[in-house]
Motif scaffolding. Structure first.
Motif, PDB file in Angstrom:
ATOM      1  N   SER A   9      12.755   2.265   3.746  1.00  0.00           N
ATOM      2  CA  SER A   9      11.769   3.128   2.870  1.00  0.00           C
ATOM      3  C   SER A   9      12.112   2.496   1.452  1.00  0.00           C
ATOM      4  CB  SER A   9      11.728   4.369   3.372  1.00  0.00           C
ATOM      5  OG  SER A   9      11.159   5.110   2.363  1.00  0.00           O
ATOM      6  N   TYR A  10      11.168   2.285   0.697  1.00  0.00           N
ATOM      7  CA  TYR A  10      11.234   1.831  -0.500  1.00  0.00           C
ATOM      8  C   TYR A  10      10.350   2.646  -1.485  1.00  0.00           C
ATOM      9  CZ  TYR A  10      13.501  -2.303   1.831  1.00  0.00           C
ATOM     10  OH  TYR A  10      14.337  -2.893   2.814  1.00  0.00           O
ATOM     11  N   PHE A  12       9.529   2.080  -5.561  1.00  0.00           N
ATOM     12  CA  PHE A  12       9.881   1.448  -6.905  1.00  0.00           C
ATOM     13  C   PHE A  12       9.255   2.361  -8.006  1.00  0.00           C
ATOM     14  CE2 PHE A  12       9.534  -1.630  -3.559  1.00  0.00           C
ATOM     15  CZ  PHE A  12      10.861  -2.289  -3.710  1.00  0.00           C
ATOM     16  N   THR A  16      14.526   3.942  -8.845  1.00  0.00           N
ATOM     17  CA  THR A  16      14.047   3.426  -7.496  1.00  0.00           C
ATOM     18  C   THR A  16      14.827   3.950  -6.434  1.00  0.00           C
ATOM     19  OG1 THR A  16      13.577   1.550  -8.626  1.00  0.00           O
ATOM     20  CG2 THR A  16      14.216   1.005  -6.544  1.00  0.00           C
ATOM     21  N   LEU A  18      15.939   3.092  -2.160  1.00  0.00           N
ATOM     22  CA  LEU A  18      16.101   1.969  -1.333  1.00  0.00           C
ATOM     23  C   LEU A  18      16.980   2.547  -0.098  1.00  0.00           C
ATOM     24  CD1 LEU A  18      16.745  -0.920  -3.732  1.00  0.00           C
ATOM     25  CD2 LEU A  18      14.706  -0.298  -2.979  1.00  0.00           C
ATOM     26  N   HIS A  20      17.737   2.664   4.176  1.00  0.00           N
ATOM     27  CA  HIS A  20      17.451   2.092   5.420  1.00  0.00           C
ATOM     28  C   HIS A  20      18.305   3.165   6.636  1.00  0.00           C
ATOM     29  CE1 HIS A  20      15.868  -1.867   5.029  1.00  0.00           C
ATOM     30  NE2 HIS A  20      16.351  -1.517   3.672  1.00  0.00           N
TER      31      HIS A  20
END
Length: 299
Positions: A9-10, A12, A16, A18, A20
């Protein structure tokens, strides 16, 4: 770059995020004094983009030319699309219209399949300067014969084959590449709708089932550009989408996508042109566009 196959899941934003779905953390960081140097470092790890065959840079078209197949889920009564050899008539149309087209996917449609023997159709298309690719809706079990005997040279891996995504899709594309290169002296030419870090080694990526609208065209510009900035040197979207469309949107979409390295049309689902049963996205199906309403405000 996260070294993982786990779903991620990201976000931006600032900051930010990031994440997993795993507890370990394994990653690379690439820095440089230019975008090019960063991409060079990234592709040193994930792989350099492949070099397409010459015909792969030409306009392609995907459609079902075996509509008489009882398993086909589309319109069984489409004229000039009853059996696979009918695609040769469209090749003749393209040359008569002086179209610089390079390849066909004549079995693109759920349940379409192809009429055997395939080789005679492949040979007839090649005589007119076209290569033949195949859609892998039923898998790759026959690819050795399709490439090595019949002479097909391209593969499109779509959701029916690699829809699970992640490593399954990555490996599916590799199987398609191996099927081409281990059964011929040809370069790989694969289109895929699912990508991963390293997909640039093996495939063109495209944006899936879109519509022939101004809004869909607008978001394709940053999407395809962004793919290029991620090392995917072949990124594309179907000209004027699959669904709907018009002479106005077709003209403008073809104008700018002609400057992308790989591009194709996807027929069989679009607006009815010129009469019931066609639904083609072939350029010669559209009337001359005067005026097209494609002024700078749409750019």
């Amino acid at each position: 770059m996260r070294n993982t196959w786990a779903p991620g899941s990201y976000g931006f934003h600032a900051p930010t995020t990031l994440t997993h779905d795993e507890k370990r953390f394994d990653a690379w960081y690439f820095t440089g004094d230019s975008l090019k140097s960063v991409l060079d470092a990234y592709t040193d790890v994930s792989g350099k983009p492949f070099m397409a065959p010459m015909w792969g840079f030409e306009l392609g078209n995907a459609d079902c030319f075996n509509a008489s197949n009882p398993d086909y889920q589309g319109d069984h009564n489409r004229p000039r699309h009853q059996t696979t050899p009918d695609v040769v008539g469209y090749a003749a149309d393209a040359r008569a219209a002086d179209m610089p087209s390079g390849w066909f996917l004549p079995n693109d449609g759920y349940g379409c399949g192809y009429t055997k023997p395939l080789k005679s159709t492949v040979d007839a298309l090649k005589a007119k300067g076209f290569q033949t690719g195949l859609w892998t809706s039923t898998g790759l079990g026959s690819i050795a014969d399709e490439v090595g005997t019949a002479g097909s040279r391209g593969v499109k891996t779509d959701v029916a084959w690699i829809g699970s995504g992640y490593k399954y899709a990555f490996d599916g594309v590799q199987q398609a590449v191996d099927g081409i290169e281990k059964n011929s002296d040809a370069r790989r030419y694969v289109w895929t709708v699912d990508g991963w870090a390293g997909t640039q080694r093996n495939a063109v990526v495209w944006t899936g089932d879109t519509h022939g609208t101004w809004d869909d065209m607008r978001w394709h510009v940053p999407a395809i550009t962004g793919a290029g900035l991620s090392g995917l040197n072949y990124a594309a979207g179907d000209i004027d989408g699959i669904f709907g469309g018009s002479p106005q949107t077709y003209t403008r979409d073809l104008q700018w996508k002609a400057f992308t390295p790989a591009f194709m049309t996807m027929s069989g689902w679009g607006a009815t042109n010129p009469s019931a049963g066609y639904q083609d996205k072939q350029p010669w199906r559209f009337a001359e566009c005067r005026p097209c309403g494609v002024s700078g405000r749409r750019g």
